[in-house]
Design an enzyme around this catalytic site. Structure first.
Site, PDB file in Angstrom:
ATOM      1  N   TYR A   1       0.829  -1.212   0.000  1.00  0.00           N
ATOM      2  CA  TYR A   1       0.000   0.000   0.000  1.00  0.00           C
ATOM      3  C   TYR A   1       0.867   1.268   0.000  1.00  0.00           C
ATOM      4  O   TYR A   1       0.634   2.195  -0.795  1.00  0.00           O
ATOM      5  CB  TYR A   1      -0.895  -0.039   1.240  1.00  0.00           C
ATOM      6  CG  TYR A   1      -1.830   1.128   1.403  1.00  0.00           C
ATOM      7  CD1 TYR A   1      -2.998   1.228   0.651  1.00  0.00           C
ATOM      8  CD2 TYR A   1      -1.563   2.146   2.324  1.00  0.00           C
ATOM      9  CE1 TYR A   1      -3.873   2.295   0.813  1.00  0.00           C
ATOM     10  CE2 TYR A   1      -2.431   3.209   2.499  1.00  0.00           C
ATOM     11  CZ  TYR A   1      -3.582   3.283   1.747  1.00  0.00           C
ATOM     12  OH  TYR A   1      -4.447   4.341   1.911  1.00  0.00           O
TER      13      TYR A   1
ATOM     14  N   LYS B   1       1.055   4.402  -2.724  1.00  0.00           N
ATOM     15  CA  LYS B   1       0.699   5.775  -2.357  1.00  0.00           C
ATOM     16  C   LYS B   1       1.871   6.731  -2.573  1.00  0.00           C
ATOM     17  O   LYS B   1       1.679   7.888  -2.925  1.00  0.00           O
ATOM     18  CB  LYS B   1       0.192   5.811  -0.907  1.00  0.00           C
ATOM     19  CG  LYS B   1      -1.140   5.078  -0.731  1.00  0.00           C
ATOM     20  CD  LYS B   1      -2.236   5.692  -1.593  1.00  0.00           C
ATOM     21  CE  LYS B   1      -3.529   4.932  -1.633  1.00  0.00           C
ATOM     22  NZ  LYS B   1      -4.565   5.558  -2.478  1.00  0.00           N
TER      23      LYS B   1
HETATM   24  P1  NAP Z   1     -13.223   2.415   1.610  1.00  0.00           P
HETATM   25  O1  NAP Z   1     -14.112   2.988   2.641  1.00  0.00           O
HETATM   26  O2  NAP Z   1     -12.725   1.031   1.748  1.00  0.00           O
HETATM   27  O3  NAP Z   1     -13.949   2.586   0.173  1.00  0.00           O
HETATM   28  C1  NAP Z   1     -13.270   2.170  -0.963  1.00  0.00           C
HETATM   29  C2  NAP Z   1     -14.038   2.579  -2.183  1.00  0.00           C
HETATM   30  O4  NAP Z   1     -13.259   2.209  -3.334  1.00  0.00           O
HETATM   31  C3  NAP Z   1     -15.372   1.873  -2.318  1.00  0.00           C
HETATM   32  O5  NAP Z   1     -16.292   2.775  -2.912  1.00  0.00           O
HETATM   33  C4  NAP Z   1     -15.070   0.714  -3.271  1.00  0.00           C
HETATM   34  O6  NAP Z   1     -16.168   0.315  -4.074  1.00  0.00           O
HETATM   35  C5  NAP Z   1     -14.043   1.378  -4.165  1.00  0.00           C
HETATM   36  N1  NAP Z   1     -13.193   0.406  -4.861  1.00  0.00           N
HETATM   37  C6  NAP Z   1     -12.311  -0.469  -4.333  1.00  0.00           C
HETATM   38  N2  NAP Z   1     -11.705  -1.161  -5.306  1.00  0.00           N
HETATM   39  C7  NAP Z   1     -12.230  -0.721  -6.483  1.00  0.00           C
HETATM   40  C8  NAP Z   1     -12.024  -1.066  -7.828  1.00  0.00           C
HETATM   41  N3  NAP Z   1     -11.145  -2.002  -8.184  1.00  0.00           N
HETATM   42  N4  NAP Z   1     -12.727  -0.393  -8.777  1.00  0.00           N
HETATM   43  C9  NAP Z   1     -13.621   0.561  -8.430  1.00  0.00           C
HETATM   44  N5  NAP Z   1     -13.854   0.929  -7.173  1.00  0.00           N
HETATM   45  C10 NAP Z   1     -13.168   0.285  -6.196  1.00  0.00           C
HETATM   46  O7  NAP Z   1     -11.909   3.302   1.426  1.00  0.00           O
HETATM   47  P2  NAP Z   1     -11.590   4.805   1.939  1.00  0.00           P
HETATM   48  O8  NAP Z   1     -11.060   4.710   3.298  1.00  0.00           O
HETATM   49  O9  NAP Z   1     -12.724   5.679   1.633  1.00  0.00           O
HETATM   50  O10 NAP Z   1     -10.344   5.149   0.986  1.00  0.00           O
HETATM   51  C11 NAP Z   1     -10.503   5.860  -0.224  1.00  0.00           C
HETATM   52  C12 NAP Z   1      -9.133   6.317  -0.702  1.00  0.00           C
HETATM   53  O11 NAP Z   1      -8.513   7.115   0.299  1.00  0.00           O
HETATM   54  C13 NAP Z   1      -8.187   5.153  -0.983  1.00  0.00           C
HETATM   55  O12 NAP Z   1      -7.389   5.459  -2.108  1.00  0.00           O
HETATM   56  C14 NAP Z   1      -7.325   5.118   0.262  1.00  0.00           C
HETATM   57  O13 NAP Z   1      -6.064   4.577  -0.005  1.00  0.00           O
HETATM   58  C15 NAP Z   1      -7.245   6.595   0.608  1.00  0.00           C
HETATM   59  N6  NAP Z   1      -6.935   6.860   2.007  1.00  0.00           N
HETATM   60  C16 NAP Z   1      -7.724   6.354   3.009  1.00  0.00           C
HETATM   61  C17 NAP Z   1      -7.390   6.636   4.339  1.00  0.00           C
HETATM   62  C18 NAP Z   1      -8.204   6.131   5.505  1.00  0.00           C
HETATM   63  O14 NAP Z   1      -7.710   6.220   6.642  1.00  0.00           O
HETATM   64  N7  NAP Z   1      -9.397   5.657   5.307  1.00  0.00           N
HETATM   65  C19 NAP Z   1      -6.252   7.420   4.615  1.00  0.00           C
HETATM   66  C20 NAP Z   1      -5.489   7.909   3.567  1.00  0.00           C
HETATM   67  C21 NAP Z   1      -5.850   7.628   2.262  1.00  0.00           C
HETATM   68  P3  NAP Z   1     -17.072  -0.969  -3.664  1.00  0.00           P
HETATM   69  O15 NAP Z   1     -17.780  -0.541  -2.423  1.00  0.00           O
HETATM   70  O16 NAP Z   1     -17.976  -1.188  -4.819  1.00  0.00           O
HETATM   71  O17 NAP Z   1     -16.095  -2.081  -3.419  1.00  0.00           O
END
Ligand code: NAP
Length: 246
Positions: A154, A158
């Site tokens: 991961y 990133k």
């Molecule tokens: P999340 O709650 O797990 O949601 C992930 C989203 O991505 C869902 O809508 C999922 O769709 C979609 N997704 C996953 N794989 C996919 C694919 N192959 N094609 C299309 N859609 C896909 O994640 P999140 O925490 O919101 O994270 C969103 C972004 O922010 C990510 O890039 C993550 O790395 C980044 N981020 C998150 C955090 C954190 O602490 N949460 C911190 C820093 C950065 P489905 O529901 O249909 O599977």
């Protein structure tokens, strides 16, 4: 502020992406809510945007699959025309100590988090170049800046977004379109829920503002980057992490 702008937010059925999609919709954009499997959640996101007076459609597509992305882009073009703003948000984790990480764990995360960014940006590059207000926004992470125990796959994806964003910023610059990165800290979503409680507490101890980010903390920054107000900002990483890193 975003009237007449078509915005695709990948992975916006849940979490940060959903917050971004709703925020862009609230500010007048025509929003495409992309999802891989959560159809009901994507449709709820569309309903929320429409109930607040916005316009949105849900489009299924696995960002890791180039042909799927190409067909998703055809459907978006049919509905809304060219895309002005692409938010590469879809991302996954498969956390393991490196010694336990399999090649499949590595490749699965790279294929979504980096491959997906390539696929979507490649399919929409001409749109973004041609738009008078073209914006590419890549969602990275503080983990790309610091590394994190158990997240070699991961963290690599990133960090990779930093080089990708800066390069695309240079290649887009002559058109006036911009490319920027947002690097959130730890945000209250399903992704964080997967982290064991004791690890969450350890993370919290490292956050000067002493709380996890909310989805809204990130969505407002992305709305700013998508808007005309950010037109002289390109190739940047905006850190939104409660003071963990700068
Ligand atoms: P999340 O709650 O797990 O949601 C992930 C989203 O991505 C869902 O809508 C999922 O769709 C979609 N997704 C996953 N794989 C996919 C694919 N192959 N094609 C299309 N859609 C896909 O994640 P999140 O925490 O919101 O994270 C969103 C972004 O922010 C990510 O890039 C993550 O790395 C980044 N981020 C998150 C955090 C954190 O602490 N949460 C911190 C820093 C950065 P489905 O529901 O249909 O599977």
């Amino acid at each position: 502020m975003l009237d007449g702008q078509t915005c695709l937010v990948t992975g916006s059925s849940r979490g940060i992406g959903r917050g971004i999609a709703e925020e862009l919709g609230r500010h007048g954009a025509d929003v495409v809510v992309n999802y891989r499997s959560s159809e009901a959640a994507a449709s709820e996101a569309v309903d929320t945007i429409e109930s607040e007076g916005g316009t949105a459609i849900a489009v299924q597509g696995d960002v890791a699959d180039y042909d799927d992305v190409a067909s998703m882009c055809d459907r978006i073009h049919d509905a809304f025309g060219p895309v002005d703003v692409l938010v590469n948000n879809a991302g996954i984790t498969i956390d393991k100590k490196f010694e336990n990480m399999t090649k499949e764990d590595w490749e699965t995360v790279v294929d979504v988090n980096l491959g997906g960014v390539f696929n979507c940006t490649h399919c929409l590059f001409e749109d973004i170049k041609a738009s008078e207000t073209g914006r590419l926004v890549n969602i990275s992470s503080v983990v790309g800046q610091q590394g994190n125990y158990g997240q070699a796959n991961y963290a690599t994806t990133k960090s990779g977004l930093f080089g990708f964003t800066r390069t695309l910023a240079l290649e887009l610059a002559s058109t006036g379109s911009t490319a920027n990165c947002v690097a959130p800290g730890f945000v209250e979503t399903d992704m964080l829920e997967d982290v064991p409680e004791r690890v969450q507490q350890k993370i919290l101890d490292r956050i000067p503002l002493n709380r996890f980010a909310t989805v809204d903390d990130i969505a407002g920054i992305v709305r700013f980057l998508a808007s005309p107000e950010s037109s002289y900002m390109t190739g940047q990483v905006l850190a939104v992490n409660g003071g963990m890193e700068w």
